[in-house]
Structure formats: structure tokens, C-alpha cells
Design an enzyme around this catalytic site. Structure first.
Site, PDB file in Angstrom:
ATOM      1  N   ASP A 155      -0.984  -1.147   6.339  1.00 51.13           N
ATOM      2  CA  ASP A 155      -1.943  -0.048   7.784  1.00 51.13           C
ATOM      3  C   ASP A 155      -2.891  -1.300   8.467  1.00 51.13           C
ATOM      4  O   ASP A 155      -3.004  -1.575   9.334  1.00 51.13           O
ATOM      5  CB  ASP A 155      -1.878   1.275   7.353  1.00 51.13           C
ATOM      6  CG  ASP A 155      -3.862   1.200   7.088  1.00 51.13           C
ATOM      7  OD1 ASP A 155      -4.187  -0.264   6.620  1.00 51.13           O
ATOM      8  OD2 ASP A 155      -3.887   2.360   6.565  1.00 51.13           O
TER       9      ASP A 155
ATOM     10  N   ASP B   7      -7.130  -3.278   5.213  1.00 54.83           N
ATOM     11  CA  ASP B   7      -7.228  -4.147   3.585  1.00 54.83           C
ATOM     12  C   ASP B   7      -7.593  -5.403   3.682  1.00 54.83           C
ATOM     13  O   ASP B   7      -6.734  -6.285   3.140  1.00 54.83           O
ATOM     14  CB  ASP B   7      -5.171  -3.839   3.768  1.00 54.83           C
ATOM     15  CG  ASP B   7      -5.063  -2.547   3.171  1.00 54.83           C
ATOM     16  OD1 ASP B   7      -5.270  -1.897   2.530  1.00 54.83           O
ATOM     17  OD2 ASP B   7      -4.404  -2.114   3.816  1.00 54.83           O
TER      18      ASP B   7
ATOM     19  N   ASP C 228       0.722  -1.279   0.290  1.00 52.11           N
ATOM     20  CA  ASP C 228      -0.347   0.175   0.086  1.00 52.11           C
ATOM     21  C   ASP C 228       0.999   1.769  -0.347  1.00 52.11           C
ATOM     22  O   ASP C 228       2.518   1.277   0.546  1.00 52.11           O
ATOM     23  CB  ASP C 228      -1.113   0.121   1.156  1.00 52.11           C
ATOM     24  CG  ASP C 228      -2.038   1.312   1.110  1.00 52.11           C
ATOM     25  OD1 ASP C 228      -2.041   1.745   0.218  1.00 52.11           O
ATOM     26  OD2 ASP C 228      -2.582   0.962   2.174  1.00 52.11           O
TER      27      ASP C 228
END
Length: 623
Positions: A513, A517, A320
Site C-alpha cells: 500500500d 512498507d 502484501d
């Protein structure tokens, strides 16, 4: 040295002295066979009684074919054929191996227990203005606690009054202290270095960062790697087979050839000692346990050795952007306003985004810098990955990306500059945009380099950010692929495509994080949460948790995983290779019990010592 280790050492020393005395007596005096038997049997029981007891107890519980059973049968058989000294040698050398095992396991456990010893059991609570020492379980959320210099923070809390510096090394592995003052959050397990501070407890003891980390580490051993599972299955079938083979070797050849049974029983005895699989059963799990301990000392929590093994085979790492490769601290760098002033545009955008927890929304609120009156906002509708619609003071405000406004028939201006543009429209009229930028983390480039040097062939990035902002990060870090403007469904699709490209036996890693996700983590073989310190969601969602927000720690984790796998494979090859050679020699009568003891205890000790290397810190290949 622990009490258990000292007991084994004492048994070995006493047994060794008595064995030397027994050898001296039997060589100096002519004794009947039963006299020698009694002398060596009495010596044997000093180091061997515990092994006999374990074997009997395990047999009673249905666990027949273990190392205690093999050593018992081998030593009893040695007594039966008159090889009294060798019966004692077998058990003495076995106890030496046990001692090395206990020491190695103790050291690897210490590496983990250092992390588990995070929090004090008591806290100083301020009740009615007076300090009172109570158990941490008795402290309620909202109560005020006092932490003096040199003490650990017993609970997750927020500083109410005072200023200090904090040592987070126990959690993150970083030695550099961080400053904290009124309003800053602190995590349990960190050390207060300078000033006394008064804090407000934000989580109960059962939900604190330290307790969650301790629970995670304590349960990590239950998740076994495929290599460990193979060794467990292997020994389950291997041991009974070699026992049967030893019985056949002792009985069948003398019946066919007419040779003395004692010679073939001796060969079978040698065969039996050699076959003990303890070198594998002990050293391979110990390698993984040492690797997990080494990772924990570096501020990397691994939920099981299966994830450590999977990480060692990583071919593709997908990251990410926000909060992983970049700081995740957005700020408004530029404004462009039409029809209304820049101040009014910022105020309307901040109010429209007042209910969102997205970093971009937070940056708008930070840029506005004034308290937001939620009563001014109504009918908030958020469209994930696009933007938000809200009534602000009765005016319809849209704030989001260009596509979001284009869907309503508006034509946003192309932003002048890099970053993420939040376009704004009020009552159906386009009013301009706010440009928001994020900065790349200082060690992000190092992280990518370490991953490549560790064998990762593809490093890619998924982000919902604009194409220009994503490409800027990708070019700076020299990433293999960049996918911008990704909605959650787009990220899942990209992960599925990367999975199709994996070579056999290779794995796919996702780094995010840990907050939003979950669908992408489900598509990965190893999910890594960055910036997990104090984040319940990160600890719950990921397979690996990096307790600070340094992406370079991912490279460290990969190096630890590869080193651990290498050590485990070395132990398997060494143990099976030596045993195979000596087994053949023993069956042919070319290896005596001394060689058999080396093939068992000697190989075990060497494999255990090799396993202990997994606990040592890895050296960065990027330096």
C-alpha cells in the site's frame, strides 16, 4: 500536426519538387559542371540548411559525432566527387526520417500530456458567500470552493455540501463513475459529472494529487533503462569509430592499389551514411516513452523506464495482503466475551485502539459507532505487529494478537471462525476476543492468473495477519507461498530469501500500500504501490503507482513492460542487422548510396513505426 512537423513537411515537399525539376533540367540541357553544381546546391539548401546549421552549432558546443554531422559530411562529400543528385537525395530522405520521428515523439508525448492536463488553472472560491474566480495557487487550505457539473476538481478537497458522481478516468483509467456525497474526499483532476458541490480544500495546489502525478510523469524520462543507457554509450563510441573507418576506407585502399580516389571516397561516403546510429538512438527511447504513456493511460504511473525494464524481467512477485489482495475494509464479524458484556468489551477495545491508524483499529472504532472521548484514555503503548496497551477509565486494557497476551501470562481462547482475532484483557483478566474479517478483491484472482501467464513463476504473500486468515486468502487465490504473522523484520527476511532464489537477470517485485512498507520496498527491484490515488506516501515510496486499488492492473503493467522491451529489442536487432549487412556491402563497393539511405533513413522509419506500437493498449492474456 504541430508547427514544427508542418515546417519539415513543407521543406520536404518544396525540396522534392525542386529536385524533380533539377533532374529534368540537367537531363534535358547540357550544362557545365559548375552549372549543375549551382542548381543542385540551391535545391540542397532548401531541406539541408537546418541540418548544416545544427551540425555547426553542435560542433561549436563540442557535440561533434551526431547524425547532423554525419549527414553534413556525407552530402558535402557527395558534392565533392560530383554526385550532386545523391547529395540532395541523402538530405531529403534524412528529412523524411526526421518528420516520422517528430510525429512519433509527438504522439507518445500526447499520451503523457493527456495525463498532465489534469487540472484547471483557476478555481471558484466562495468568499463572503460570493463566488470568486482565482488562480489555484491562491486558494488556501480550509477555504470553500464550488465545482459545477462538467468541471474538473482543481484541488484535493472534501465535499462539504451536495451529492454528485465523479469521473476518475483521467487518473485511474477506469470509465465507471463513482458516487460522492458530503464528507467524501475527492482528488484534483477528476471530473464532476452531475450535481454542483461545495467543497473544503484539504491540500494546497503544490501538494495536490494532480500536481504530484504531473511532477512524477514529467521526471520519469530522466530515469533511463539499462537498454537505453547501453544505446547511449554504444553510439558515443560507435559513431567516432565509423567516421575514422570511413576516412581510412577513403584514403588507404587507393594509396595501396593505385585506384581512383573518387571510387573509394564514394564507398566511404556510402559507409558513412549507413553507419548513422539514429535508428537506435531514436527508436529505443521512443519505445520506452511510448510504454510509459500507455501505462499512464491505464492509470499506472511509472517513475522511469528503468523500472519498466525491471518489471519486464519479473520472476517473483511478493504481495502484501491487506489493501492489496483484500479490500482492506475490516469489519467485526463475531464477538466472544467473558466476565464483561460484548458491548463493554467492544467499547474498551475501541478506546484502547483510538490512537492507531491500522485498518483493524479503524474497524473496531467503526463497529463501536459512537464518538470516542480521548480524555478517557491514557498511557497508550503500541507494539508494532502485536497489539496495544492503554489505561481506559483507569483500567489496564490490552488488545492484540494471541502472542501479545501470552507474553503477559494469559491464555487466550482459540477463535472459532476465520479472520483476525483481537484478544482483549482488562486488569490482567482475559475477557475474550473480537473476530475481524476482510474480503478478497474481485479481481485478485485475475491478477494472479495474468502474472503467471506473463512469466512470473512465484506469487507469494506476506502479512501480519493470523495463519488461518492468511491461508484462506492463499488457498482461494492459489498462491505459491503464504507467510503469516510477519513483523516488519520478518518481511524483510522473507524478501531477502526470495532474492537469493532469483535466476540471473530476473527481478523481485513487491506490491503493497506504499504506507508502511518502506523496509520491504528497499529489498525489491520494483516497488509497486496499490491504491495510490490521493496517497502522498504511495507516490513517494513506490517505483510504480497504480492509481486505483485493482491488483489486476499489475498484470496490465507487466504486459506493457514486456511488450515495450520486446519492441526495443526488435528495433536493436533489426537496425544492427541491416546496418551490418549493408556496411559490408558498401565497403566492398556492392551497395550504392540508395541502399545506404535505406539502411539509415529507411531503417529509422521502420524502427520508429515499430516503436509507436508501444503506445497501444495491451490485450489481456487472461481473456
Amino acid at each position: 500536426m504541430t508547427r514544427q512537423q508542418r515546417k519539415i513537411l513543407i521543406k520536404i515537399l518544396i525540396g522534392g519538387v525542386l529536385f524533380a525539376a533539377a533532374m529534368l533540367v540537367t537531363h534535358s540541357l547540357t550544362l557545365p559542371w559548375w552549372g549543375e553544381l549551382m542548381i543542385f546546391l540551391s535545391v540542397y539548401l532548401v531541406p539541408g540548411w537546418s541540418v548544416l546549421a545544427k551540425a555547426i552549432r553542435n560542433i561549436a558546443h563540442g557535440q561533434v559525432f551526431d547524425e547532423n554531422f554525419l549527414m553534413t559530411i556525407a552530402s558535402i562529400a557527395a558534392f565533392a566527387i560530383g554526385e550532386y543528385p545523391e547529395a540532395v537525395e541523402v538530405i531529403l530522405f534524412y528529412q523524411v526520417g526526421e518528420l516520422f520521428e517528430k510525429i512519433a515523439v509527438g504522439r507518445s508525448r500526447q499520451a503523457v500530456s493527456d495525463l498532465l492536463d489534469l487540472c484547471p488553472d483557476e478555481a471558484t472560491v466562495l468568499r463572503d458567500g460570493k463566488p470568486e474566480t482565482v488562480l489555484v495557487e491562491e486558494v488556501a487550505v480550509g477555504e470553500h470552493i464550488l465545482v459545477r457539473p462538467g468541471e474538473k476538481f482543481p484541488l484535493d478537497a472534501e465535499i462539504f455540501q451536495g451529492h454528485t458522481t465523479i469521473d476518475t478516468a483521467a487518473l485511474t483509467g477506469e470509465s465507471m463513475p463513482v458516487s460522492a456525497t458530503s464528507g467524501d474526499a475527492v482528488c484534483s483532476g477528476c471530473v464532476n459529472l452531475s450535481g454542483a458541490v461545495e467543497l473544503v480544500v484539504t491540500k494546497p495546489a503544490s501538494e495536490s494529487t494532480a500536481s504530484k502525478i504531473m511532477e512524477l510523469v514529467e521526471t520519469s524520462a530522466s530515469q533511463k533503462a539499462k537498454t537505453e543507457q547501453f544505446i547511449t554509450r554504444f553510439s558515443r563510441y560507435y559513431t567516432p569509430c565509423v567516421v575514422i573507418a570511413a576516412v581510412i576506407l577513403a584514403i588507404v585502399p587507393p594509396l595501396i592499389t593505385g585506384q581512383a580516389f573518387s571510387d573509394w571516397i564514394y564507398r566511404a561516403l556510402t559507409f558513412l551514411i549507413i553507419s548513422c546510429p539514429c535508428a537506435l538512438v531514436i527508436s529505443v527511447p521512443l519505445s520506452f516513452f511510448g510504454g510509459i504513456g500507455c501505462a499512464s493511460k491505464n492509470g499506472i504511473l511509472v517513475k522511469g523506464s528503468n523500472y519498466l525494464e525491471a518489471l519486464a524481467h519479473a520472476q517473483t512477485v511478493v504481495m502484501d495482503k491487506t489493501g492489496t489482495l483484500t479490500q482492506g475494509k475490516f469489519r467485526v464479524t463475531k464477538q466472544y466475551a467473558l466476565e464483561i458484556s460484548e458491548e463493554e468489551q467492544l467499547e474498551l477495545a475501541a478506546l484502547a485502539e483510538s490512537a492507531s491508524n491500522h485498518p483493524i483499529a479503524q474497524s473496531l472504532r467503526d463497529a463501536y459507532g459512537k464518538p470516542l472521548n480521548s480524555a478517557r484514555v491514557a498511557e497508550i503503548q503500541e507494539r508494532a505487529g502485536h497489539g496495544v496497551s492503554a489505561l481506559v477509565d483507569g483500567r489496564q486494557v490490552l488488545a492484540g494478537n494471541a502472542a501479545y497476551l501470552e507474553d503477559t501470562g494469559l491464555k487466550p481462547t482459540v477463535p472459532d471462525g476465520s479472520g483476525t482475532a483481537v484478544h482483549v484483557a482488562v486488569d490482567g483478566v482475559y475477557t475474550g476476543y473480537l473476530l475481524i474479517a476482510d474480503s478478497i478483491k474481485p479481481d485478485a484472482a485475475e491478477a494472479v492468473q495474468i502474472l503467471r501467464k506473463s512469466g512470473v513463476t512465484c506469487v507469494a504473500m506476506l502479512t501480519g495477519d493470523s495463519e488461518s486468515a492468511a491461508q484462506e486468502v492463499g488457498e482461494t487465490l492459489h498462491l505459491d507461498a503464504v507467510h503469516a504473522k510477519c513483523l516488519p523484520t520478518d518481511k524483510v527476511q522473507h524478501m531477502q530469501e526470495y532474492r537469493k532464489k532469483l535466476n540471473k537477470g530476473k527481478t523481485l517485485v513487491f506490491v503493497g500500500d506504499g504506507m508502511n512498507d518502506a523496509p520491504v520496498l528497499a529489498q525489491s527491484d520494483v516497488g509497486v504501490a496499490m491504491g495510490g490515488l490521493g496517497s502522498d506516501a504511495a507516490i513517494a515510496a513506490a517505483d510504480l503507482v497504480i492509481l486505483d486499488d485493482k491488483p489486476s492492473k499489475l498484470g496490465t503493467a507487466l504486459q506493457i513492460a514486456k511488450k515495450t522491451m520486446g519492441i526495443a529489442q526488435q528495433n536493436i536487432a533489426f537496425a544492427l542487422g541491416v546496418k551490418a549487412i549493408v556496411l559490408v556491402l558498401g565497403a566492398c563497393g556492392l551497395a550504392h548510396i540508395g541502399a545506404a539511405v535505406f539502411a539509415d533513413v529507411g531503417v529509422s522509419v521502420i524502427a520508429i513505426l515499430n516503436s509507436m506500437r508501444a503506445m497501444r493498449a495491451v490485450k489481456s492474456k487472461n481473456k
